[in-house]
Every structure is written in structure tokens, then in C-alpha cells.
Design a protein around this motif. Structure first.
Motif, mmCIF file in Angstrom:
data_model
loop_
_atom_site.group_PDB
_atom_site.id
_atom_site.type_symbol
_atom_site.label_atom_id
_atom_site.label_comp_id
_atom_site.label_asym_id
_atom_site.label_seq_id
_atom_site.Cartn_x
_atom_site.Cartn_y
_atom_site.Cartn_z
ATOM 1 N N ALA A 1 1.151 -0.835 -0.455
ATOM 2 C CA ALA A 1 -0.283 0.189 0.108
ATOM 3 C C ALA A 1 1.315 0.769 -0.324
ATOM 4 O O ALA A 1 0.539 2.308 -0.640
ATOM 5 N N ARG B 1 1.749 2.523 -3.764
ATOM 6 C CA ARG B 1 1.213 2.525 -4.321
ATOM 7 C C ARG B 1 0.736 4.322 -3.982
ATOM 8 O O ARG B 1 -0.003 4.840 -4.254
ATOM 9 N N ASN B 2 1.153 4.624 -2.521
ATOM 10 C CA ASN B 2 0.299 5.507 -2.096
ATOM 11 C C ASN B 2 2.086 5.907 -1.287
ATOM 12 O O ASN B 2 2.173 6.295 -0.049
ATOM 13 N N LYS C 1 -7.540 6.413 0.930
ATOM 14 C CA LYS C 1 -6.839 5.550 -0.042
ATOM 15 C C LYS C 1 -5.802 4.733 0.576
ATOM 16 O O LYS C 1 -5.684 3.431 0.600
ATOM 17 N N PHE C 2 -4.702 5.615 1.596
ATOM 18 C CA PHE C 2 -3.549 4.004 1.850
ATOM 19 C C PHE C 2 -4.497 3.569 2.899
ATOM 20 O O PHE C 2 -4.396 1.697 2.693
ATOM 21 N N ALA D 1 -7.779 2.225 3.255
ATOM 22 C CA ALA D 1 -8.468 1.587 2.518
ATOM 23 C C ALA D 1 -7.547 0.306 1.223
ATOM 24 O O ALA D 1 -8.152 -0.755 1.231
ATOM 25 N N ASP D 2 -6.234 0.848 0.986
ATOM 26 C CA ASP D 2 -5.530 -0.174 0.318
ATOM 27 C C ASP D 2 -5.268 -1.379 1.277
ATOM 28 O O ASP D 2 -5.171 -2.141 0.503
ATOM 29 N N ALA E 1 -8.196 -3.497 2.034
ATOM 30 C CA ALA E 1 -8.645 -4.102 0.348
ATOM 31 C C ALA E 1 -7.550 -5.402 -0.049
ATOM 32 O O ALA E 1 -7.839 -6.386 -0.477
ATOM 33 N N ILE E 2 -5.807 -5.213 0.251
ATOM 34 C CA ILE E 2 -5.421 -6.579 0.439
ATOM 35 C C ILE E 2 -5.190 -7.447 1.733
ATOM 36 O O ILE E 2 -5.291 -7.766 0.849
ATOM 37 N N ARG F 1 -3.831 -9.473 -4.115
ATOM 38 C CA ARG F 1 -3.562 -8.378 -4.661
ATOM 39 C C ARG F 1 -2.519 -7.926 -4.237
ATOM 40 O O ARG F 1 -1.491 -6.953 -4.416
ATOM 41 N N TRP G 1 -0.850 -5.819 -7.375
ATOM 42 C CA TRP G 1 -0.598 -4.536 -7.135
ATOM 43 C C TRP G 1 0.843 -4.748 -6.833
ATOM 44 O O TRP G 1 1.170 -3.337 -6.709
#
Length: 467
Positions: free
Chosen positions: A305, A308-309, A448-449, A451-452, A455-456, A462, A466
Motif C-alpha cells: 500500500a 501505491r501511495n 486511500k492508504f 483502504a488499500d 483491500a489487500i 492483491r 498490486w
């Protein structure tokens, strides 16, 4: 007193392993000190005979002050000064100097001060500052109480002295237990923590009975009898000096709480698939012999994560008025130890494979439990995970580790009713809490972080797609 960690200015002498007259060799551990970050054993860089100990156990000494002198001359030094009035004690100094600060000795014998080297001609010394430790230094050293050495860098234990590891020695000191009276039950006659607790049970019960020993912070750095926790006559109160790790942690948390504007967000989600993956990985041949638990996959999810962020992995430089974006992740893991809360970190965790991350986590935890975490291991962290779920706690609002922009609290994983594929089913559910510095991380980035990460862990495939 050497500088054993960046930014540290003082340390407390917990235990002397030698006394005047003892023979020492290069690399032998002579004392244990506690800084604001960890307990550290100090080796001697000389071969010779101990001339004098400048400070007693329990004394807090500034970095740069002389704490021990060693005679490195060809002749053997006496066990005690021949005439106390004729040989003056080497004096503590405020900063390292190039030559020793002891008075000149007869030819062939010259005390050497740790870290200062040998002087060929100097016979003068600096004026000494008055300190509370002077009365103890003025008198000839008293006969030492039994101390507990362990293997000293290959030189072996001192004959006739009980065997125990440094954390056990510290525990015995905190509880007022004489290790010479303890019956060892460990391998090769080593005294264990349980042995110390059994020996202390008749006198220490009022101090530890309210909290399990494994979780109760031990009184920090109560090294000398005069500084031990004072229990009132009716045993209704215990006073513990605020020093060492606990003092440093308190100062850091107050500074963080009132410097960085904290925001905390929460997310509750279904972690069932991750729990199933944990069980599958335990039997995977590539993970054979490695510890696999939910924290391992949560840590990996945080690293993915963060990739991604990337702005979540930053620091606020107040002096330069800059935001420092870090292209590496030194992943801190908060650990509760008898000395207090510490946060060692895994260097460059972002570059580690899952097996490598598992090894790093295991080593970090084992080292912390043994009380062997070094100051270097607690420096340079960029992001922290604190697992309050191991205590059955659902969530919390963690305080940032100073110098970091975010910290993730992991709650307990519990079987709960959950809507799954349109039906209410029992599922493994947990809550994550993310606290972040609102100067660096706004609500969008923090959300966002978080939630990521969730989600993983809901769909652990992911970790591959990801990554």
C-alpha cells in the motif's frame, strides 16, 4: 562513557562486571549501561588490570566522562591502592581528550581510561566537578556483591559467580534478589527469569501481583539500592524512578502528541481470506521453518500500500521547512518489553521477500524479548505498526513515532456475523486504525492508504497483482 547511540547524551551504569584488581582483556565486557533507548554492554579496549571504577552502579553519567581506568603497564597492579593518599583517582572529564587524565604512576604502570588511549608524558589532570557520586568514589571500593557474568566475548564466565543473561540480571536487581541465593534451573546451571521470580515471590508480590509479569513494565533502571522503587510502609504505593527507556518514551510521546496534528481513521473489514492464506503458508515448503502469522501478511500489505501511495512515507523537517519523501521503508514494530515500549525497525523492509520479512520479524521480536535491541535498531524508522489485537483490544488511536508521518494499529481478529455474498455468515473480522500527521497527510491520502491495506487483506491475491 562512549556515545552508544545517535543523539544520546548520558547513560546509567546498571552493573559492573569487574572490580579494582581484576584482570581484563581486549573486548571483555566490563559493565552494562542503560541509555534512553536500550541496555548496552560495554567492552574494554585494553589488556591490563582494573585500576579504579569512577562511578558506582546506579549513577547516570554524561557521555565523555571517564568511568573506569585500566593499568596496561608491564607490571601487575595491586588489587587495591597501596596508599589511598598517594594515588589519586582519575577524574571524570566533560569531553574525550587525547591523553589519559590519571596522575603519573611508577614506571611500568599507568592507568588507561576507556576511550582515551595511553599518555607518554602527561601528569596533570582537569579540575573535577562536584557530583552526588563523589562520596562513593572517595572511599576505597567495597567488596562487591555477587554479580552475574555471562560469556564475555569468548573469555568465559568468571569462576564462582552465578550464570544469567543480562535481562535476568536486570530483573534480579529490580526485584532485589541476590543471584547467589537463587537455585538455577536452566541449561548448564543458568538462572532463568522464572528462577528469579520464584526467589522474589515472598517480597515482590505487592509490586507485580496486579499485572502478569510478561506484560508488566519492570521498574526501569532501579540499579542502586538507594534508587530502588520505594514502597510505603503500608505497601499501598510503589514509586518508580522515571528514567531510561520509559523517560525517553514519555518525552517522545508528549513531543509527538503536541507537535504533530494527529488524525485517526478506522476501517473494519473481513480478513477471512488472509487467515486462510496464513494457514496455507505454514505448510508451504518455501516457508518451512519460518514463523507465519497474520502480522506478517499485514506488514506485507502495508509495504504494498505504501508503494501505491508513496506520500504516506514521509517526514516533516521543521528546521528546513521541507517535506522529506522517503523512497525506502524502515518498518517499525512496536514491542512491549520489561524495560518499556520500544520500536525497533526492519531496515529496507520494502525490498524484502515474504520469507525474508518473516525472518526479520522473528529476529526483531526475539531480540526485543531478550533485551538486546540496540539503539541503532530503533533509529531511522519511517512507518510503524502496533499490534494491540494480541491483548484482545479491538482498536485504538495510536500516537505517531516521532519523525514519522503515520502509524497503523491492528485490532483483534474475531469471528463475527458478516454479510458475505448476500448472506449473513460467521467471518473473521478486524479493525485497523491509522493515525497520521495532518501536516503531511491529508484526508484523501490517509483514506486511500488505509483502504488499500484493507483491500489487500480482504483479497490477499492483491499482494501479487498490486506489487
Amino acid at each position: 562513557m562512549p556515545d552508544v547511540g545517535e543523539g544520546l547524551t548520558e547513560a546509567e551504569i546498571l552493573k559492573w562486571y569487574v572490580q579494582p584488581g581484576d584482570t581484563v582483556t581486549d573486548g571483555q565486557v566490563v559493565c552494562e549501561v542503560e541509555t534512553a533507548k536500550a541496555a548496552v554492554e560495554l567492552p574494554i579496549p585494553f589488556d591490563g588490570t582494573v585500576h579504579e571504577l569512577l562511578f558506582p552502579e546506579g549513577t547516570t553519567v554524561d557521555v565523555g566522562q571517564v568511568i573506569i581506568s585500566v593499568n596496561v603497564g608491564g607490571g601487575a597492579a595491586p588489587a587495591a591502592p597501596e596508599a589511598p593518599a598517594a594515588v589519586e583517582a582519575p577524574q571524570p572529564v566533560a569531553a574525550p581528550v587525547a591523553a589519559p587524565v590519571a596522575e603519573a604512576e611508577p614506571e611500568g604502570r599507568q592507568p588507561v581510561l576507556v576511550g582515551y588511549g595511553v599518555s607518554a608524558s602527561s601528569t596533570k589532570r582537569r579540575a573535577r566537578k562536584a557530583s552526588a557520586a563523589e562520596p562513593a568514589q572517595a572511599a576505597a571500593p567495597a567488596a562487591p556483591a555477587p554479580v552475574v557474568p555471562e560469556q564475555l566475548n569468548g573469555h568465559g564466565p568468571v569462576a564462582g559467580r552465578p550464570l544469567a543473561k543480562p535481562p535476568v540480571r536486570k530483573l534480579a536487581k529490580d526485584l532485589g534478589v541476590d543471584l547467589a541465593t537463587v537455585t538455577p534451573t536452566g541449561p548448564d546451571g543458568v538462572i532463568t527469569r522464572d528462577d528469579v521470580h520464584r526467589a522474589a515471590a515472598p517480597v515482590a508480590a505487592p509490586v507485580v501481583e496486579s499485572v502478569p509479569v510478561a506484560e508488566a513494565p519492570a521498574p526501569v533502571a532501579a540499579a542502586a539500592p538507594a534508587q530502588a522503587p520505594a514502597v510505603s510502609s503500608d505497601a499501598r504505593e510503589t514509586r518508580i524512578p522515571i528514567k531510561g527507556v520509559r523517560k525517553a518514551t514519555a518525552a517522545a510521546m508528549v513531543g509527538s502528541a503536541f507537535t504533530a496534528p494527529h488524525v485517526t481513521e478506522f476501517i473494519t473489514f473481513d480478513i477471512t481470506r488472509t487467515m486462510k492464506l496464513v494457514e496455507e503458508l505454514k505448510s508451504d515448503k518455501d516457508m518451512a521453518g519460518l514463523r507465519v502469522n497474520p502480522l506478517l501478511l499485514i506488514a506485507k500489505a502495508v509495504l504494498v500500500a505504501a508503494k501505491r501511495n508513496p506520500d504516506i512515507n514521509a517526514a516533516w523537517d521543521e528546521a528546513a521547512q521541507e517535506i522529506v519523501l522517503k523512497h525506502y521503508v524502515n518498518l517499525g514494530i512496536a514491542a512491549a518489553t520489561p524495560r518499556g515500549l520500544i520500536v525497533p525497525n526492519i531496515k529496507d523492509a520494502h525490498a524484502q521477500t515474504l520469507p525474508e520479512l518473516s525472518r526479520s520479524l522473528s529476529e526483531l521480536v526475539a531480540t526485543a524479548r531478550e533485551g538486546k535491541t540496540t539503539p541503532a535498531a530503533m533509529q531511522g524508522g519511517t512507518f510503524t505498526i502496533t499490534n494491540v489485537g494480541v491483548f484482545g483490544v479491538d482498536t485504538g488511536t495510536p500516537i505517531l513515532n516521532p519523525g514519522e508521518s503515520a502509524i497503523l494499529a491492528v485490532g483483534a481478529i474475531k469471528l463475527q456475523p458478516w454479510v458475505h455474498k448476500g448472506k449473513v455468515k460467521p467471518r473473521q473480522v478486524t479493525t485497523l486504525a491509522l493515525s497520521f500527521d495532518h501536516r503531511l497527510v491529508d484526508g484523501e491520502l490517509g483514506s486511500k492508504f488505509l483502504a488499500d491495506v484493507a483491500a489487500i487483506l480482504e483479497e490477499p491475491k492483491r499482494l501479487i497483482t498490486w506489487a
